[in-house]
Design a protein around this motif. Structure first.
Motif, mmCIF file in Angstrom:
data_model
loop_
_atom_site.group_PDB
_atom_site.id
_atom_site.type_symbol
_atom_site.label_atom_id
_atom_site.label_comp_id
_atom_site.label_asym_id
_atom_site.label_seq_id
_atom_site.Cartn_x
_atom_site.Cartn_y
_atom_site.Cartn_z
ATOM 1 N N GLU A 97 -79.882 -41.386 -17.587
ATOM 2 C CA GLU A 97 -81.115 -41.729 -18.309
ATOM 3 C C GLU A 97 -81.901 -42.801 -17.571
ATOM 4 O O GLU A 97 -83.058 -43.052 -17.878
ATOM 5 C CB GLU A 97 -80.740 -42.243 -19.705
ATOM 6 N N MET A 265 -89.678 -39.386 -23.722
ATOM 7 C CA MET A 265 -89.156 -38.455 -24.723
ATOM 8 C C MET A 265 -90.063 -37.262 -24.966
ATOM 9 O O MET A 265 -90.012 -36.647 -26.039
ATOM 10 C CB MET A 265 -88.934 -39.210 -26.033
ATOM 11 N N ASP A 268 -88.365 -33.855 -26.190
ATOM 12 C CA ASP A 268 -88.050 -33.735 -27.616
ATOM 13 C C ASP A 268 -89.316 -33.619 -28.458
ATOM 14 O O ASP A 268 -89.363 -32.880 -29.435
ATOM 15 C CB ASP A 268 -87.252 -34.964 -28.088
ATOM 16 N N SER B 45 -82.969 -44.738 -27.397
ATOM 17 C CA SER B 45 -83.362 -43.816 -26.318
ATOM 18 C C SER B 45 -83.002 -42.386 -26.697
ATOM 19 O O SER B 45 -82.431 -42.131 -27.759
ATOM 20 C CB SER B 45 -82.657 -44.201 -25.028
ATOM 21 N N SER B 46 -83.297 -41.460 -25.821
ATOM 22 C CA SER B 46 -82.908 -40.050 -26.008
ATOM 23 C C SER B 46 -81.425 -39.928 -26.276
ATOM 24 O O SER B 46 -80.995 -39.227 -27.184
ATOM 25 C CB SER B 46 -83.185 -39.250 -24.735
ATOM 26 N N THR B 47 -80.647 -40.634 -25.472
ATOM 27 C CA THR B 47 -79.194 -40.596 -25.666
ATOM 28 C C THR B 47 -78.843 -41.163 -27.033
ATOM 29 O O THR B 47 -78.004 -40.618 -27.754
ATOM 30 C CB THR B 47 -78.496 -41.429 -24.577
ATOM 31 N N LEU B 49 -80.619 -41.224 -29.773
ATOM 32 C CA LEU B 49 -80.940 -40.267 -30.840
ATOM 33 C C LEU B 49 -79.820 -39.245 -30.986
ATOM 34 O O LEU B 49 -79.434 -38.858 -32.089
ATOM 35 C CB LEU B 49 -82.247 -39.540 -30.519
#
Lengths: 735, 103
Positions: A97, A265, A268, B45-47, B49
């Protein structure tokens, strides 16, 4: 030690024997990777990087920590990290990430042979699923960035819950062509997340009220809004690449179109938008640009393809120059087998990972050119797309021309799967409503679904996507307010944009206080959308037309990132009659199966039901000969030929009569002449009467009725159709 | 009802998700429902979530629930635009959550 969030479901996970490191390089553990899939993918405990290049001799993986100026490591692909022409390696212990990755490609620099390798450049992964560098719209980038558009790794899971493909038949769609930013950027839009995917979600109730069941999004792949950024010499405003017909990547959504783009993001957020649209019965079509990239010609920047494998990705002349069939500097080499694979992969990815329902291909004629630029009769790419298993139910729509003179409307190689933007429909209808006396026979072909274009290849009515306006050209309100284009604000001395608009300003150029002119303009807008909605074929409307949106006469607003191109939501109140008209006529189309045939009409009564499936009339019933300067005509659809199965929308209510019920008769009287004329509708079967649904010559609210509430007309034998007006009658049993 | 609370720090991302994930799993494995107090958290973050969602699914697999409490404006915004908010029952404070659950 894993940086990949796997939740242990049990205490024993079977370990693969080929996921242990075999090399170490400057503190990072590595091993040979898997050549497939291309791009970057997360594997347990590591990231797999794979990239293809036919002509490169060497490749290096370059890794940055997020937003840092210099890379923290550059790892060469050792010999054992290659298979064929693919470089792949697995790198362990990366916080995926928090890294950005790119490639340096080494190889010959011999432009006349087609090679332009330059290992001093760091290159974006052609298969990057997330691209950073333009995260917030219009935010000035660091122009000294050694690597301006950076690839990032995506963990591609998403909980779609019960999202099931809508598979709405194409002829049942009412398509709304829209731009993500223009739709909600205006101050009066009232949304929290202006100009973004999330902003569209906030307007879903509006889209449902309007009644469209499909949105076509102008390019949402990552592009550079700063491309050709300049100041307008006319009004000093900043001009951007607003429309986005210039791909940086084919697998990543535009970060700046996401409210959460600043956090990376966008993946998503876009998936969430598609999920919510589907839950409301609305399909999603993407406008895709496979005809060129943002790298321009030999004077353009190195973003990716030029440095990765120039000879593979671009159509080149025999001496290594860039063919320019796109008008934008370069042409993607679509029928090169590897580029073809990339295009197919891209489309499959959008369908499988983003649940996209269809694609509209910009300048699609390019997709049918071979590697030397010559048009092919059986282009492998188009054949692949027409037969691809994952794309099996995907709508494929072609803008069937290019900038190099190839015009293929009606002849686009289709294998029965492709539909087309019917530019002939647009031209014909525009000419008709402005009173052109030489266009009636062409208009008649368009209304019945253009069999002259599509019947011979048995493509059916469903090949035709009808439209009167699109992003290229005037908005509908401007089409009836301006005789000529006014694009001075674009800074090109009004040379840009279409000259041949078939527009008519109704008596005065631009805004006016004259009530008669304004009344006529509203009427003409209603005439245009009426013809669109009662014609066979799939109708497409331009976002904003339903509120009378104006671009002040600019018919090429590709760079106007301001009130010129942004919708002004105040117009909704100002032109409430137009919105009401759009709403009711869209509902009318969706409720009447007889307007939505898939195959061409026979014009005969082949089932012996009393009347032909379709019949032309003049001002007298059953006498279709033209008079009044070829500006009057009428037609009737026999609802008994359109027996419908129930079509369920997501709310559970059927949108057509229940199984076995025939549709109503529909009669449309068109008078584009400047004088009133009486029309004689055909006589209906015993027990039925004509009811009036719409009359564009009447002021609101008598111009249109809510479908199902149409009143019976007193005189069943003659209706008076005013100048430049259309009347629609519905024939059904008298209650 | 068995219920236990775990509190998050300022961030939930790929760097530190492990601690939160392990803590939530430990609660679930004990047979308790979980409340995640996010009052101190201003970035997911995305992770992050995904850790929240997968922890919820783990809880549901055992017939339990995960509740989220105390979204900051920034966190609420992220959860809304990505659609992750629809998966959870959330409350402004721990007290509100407990009160709602005992009704």
């Amino acid at each position: 030690m894993s940086n990949c969030p796997i939740v242990r479901l049990s205490n024993s996970i079977m370990l693969r024997v080929d996921l242990f490191p075999t090399h170490e390089y400057q503190g990072l553990k590595l091993r040979p990777g898997r050549p497939y899939p291309f791009g970057a993918s997360v594997v347990p405990g590591a990231v797999n990087f794979s990239i293809y290049s036919r002509y490169a001799t060497d490749c290096t993986l370059v890794l940055f920590r997020n937003r840092e100026e210099e890379p923290f490591i550059e790892i060469p692909f050792f010999k054992e990290f290659r298979m064929g022409n693919v470089f792949s390696m697995i790198v362990f212990d990366l916080d995926y990430e928090n890294i950005e990755y790119g490639f340096r490609m080494d190889g010959p620099f011999q432009p006349e042979e087609g090679h332009r390798f330059d290992k001093s450049k760091i290159l974006l992964d052609p298969y990057a699923k997330l691209i950073v560098g333009r995260d917030v719209w219009g935010q000035q980038p660091n122009w000294d960035n050694i690597y301006p558009y950076r690839s990032r790794v995506v963990f591609s899971d998403f909980d779609w819950e019960n999202d099931v493909p809508l598979e709405t038949p194409i002829n049942d769609l009412v398509v709304y062509e829209m731009h993500v930013r223009n739709f909600t950027c205006g101050a009066a839009s009232g949304v929290k997340h202006r100009g973004t995917f999330a902003g569209i979600i906030e307007k879903i109730p509006y889209l449902k009220e309007l009644g469209v069941n499909c949105v076509e999004l102008m390019p949402i792949h990552e592009f550079d809004e700063f491309e050709n950024h300049r100041t307008s010499p006319v009004d000093g405003r900043e001009l951007f690449n607003l429309w986005g017909y210039s791909n940086v990547g084919f697998f990543a959504p535009k970060a700046a179109y996401a409210s959460s783009g600043r956090f990376g993001m966008q993946v998503d957020e876009l998936k969430n938008l598609v999920k919510r649209l589907h839950a409301n019965g609305i399909e999603v079509i993407l406008d895709v640009v496979f005809n060129h990239t943002a790298e321009g010609n030999e004077n353009g920047p190195y973003i990716s393809y030029r440095g990765i494998d120039n000879k593979t990705y671009y159509m080149l002349t025999p001496d290594g120059h860039y063919f320019n069939f796109s008008g934008c500097g370069n042409t993607l080499n679509c029928n090169n087998p590897n580029v073809r694979d990339m295009i197919v992969e891209s489309l499959r990815y959008w369908v499988s990972d983003y649940h996209i329902d269809g694609f509209r291909f910009d300048l699609a004629a390019i997709l049918g050119r071979d590697q030397n630029g010559n048009p092919m009769s059986n282009p492998p790419l188009l054949e692949s797309l027409a037969h691809d298993p994952i794309l099996g139910k995907t709508k494929l729509i072609a803008e069937a021309w290019d900038a190099g003179g190839l015009y293929q409307v009606g002849s686009f190689p289709s294998w029965g799967r492709w539909a087309e933007w019917n530019g002939r429909f647009r031209d014909s209808i525009r000419r008709f409503i402005k009173g052109d006396t030489q266009v009636l026979s062409d208009v008649k072909e368009r209304i019945i679904g253009s069999p002259d274009l599509y019947a011979s290849q048995r493509r059916g009515i469903k090949a035709s996507v009808n439209f009167v306006t699109a992003h290229d050209g005037f908005t509908l309100m401007d089409l009836v307010s301006y005789n000529s284009k006014h694009n001075e604000a674009n800074g090109e001395d009004n040379r840009d944009g279409e000259n041949n608009n078939n527009s008519w300003n109704c008596g005065c150029e631009g805004p006016t206080d004259d009530p008669d002119i304004n009344r006529l303009r509203h009427q003409q807008v209603k005439n245009a959308v009426t013809l669109l909605m009662v014609s066979q074929g799939t109708p497409m409307i331009l976002s904003g037309d339903e509120m009378g949106n104006s671009q002040f006469g600019n018919n090429n607003a590709y760079c106007q990132d301001n009130e010129v191109a942004w919708l002004d939501w105040n117009d909704l109140q100002k032109n409430a009659d137009i919105f009401r008209f759009f709403k009711h006529i869209i509902q009318f189309r969706r409720q009447h199966k007889v307007l939505r045939y898939e195959e061409h009409l026979s014009h005969t009564d082949y089932l012996g039901l009393g009347y032909p499936d379709f019949s032309w009339h003049g001002v007298r019933a059953w006498q279709p000969h033209s008079c009044h300067e070829n500006l009057t005509a009428a037609f009737m659809l026999n609802g008994r030929y359109a027996v419908s199965a129930p079509v369920m929308v997501s709310s559970g209510s059927p949108e057509s009569p229940s199984e076995g019920t025939p549709d109503d008769f529909i009669y449309v009287a068109m008078n584009m002449h400047w004088e009133m004329h009486g029309f004689e509708p055909p006589q209906l079967p015993q027990g039925m009467a004509w009811h009036i649904f719409a009359n564009t010559g009447m002021p609101s609210p008598e111009d249109i009725f809510e479908p199902g509430t149409e009143p019976v007309i007193e005189n069943q034998h003659e209706i008076l159709v005013g100048p430049r007006s259309i009347i629609i009658l519905v024939g059904r049993e008298t209650s | 009802m068995n219920i236990e609370i775990h509190s998050l720090g300022a961030r939930l991302d790929s760097f530190n998700y492990q601690e939160a994930q392990d803590a939530l799993l430990a609660i679930i494995e004990k047979g308790s429902n979980a409340i995640l107090d996010m009052t101190a958290c201003n970035y997911v973050s995305s992770t992050g979530l995904r850790v929240l969602l997968s922890s919820k699914k783990m809880a549901e697999a055992k017939g339990l629930q995960l509740y989220l409490v105390g979204f900051s404006d920034e966190v609420r915004d992220i959860m809304e635009v990505t659609g992750f908010d629809n998966f959870f029952e959330s409350f402004a404070t721990v007290d509100e959550c407990l009160k709602a659950l005992t009704i």
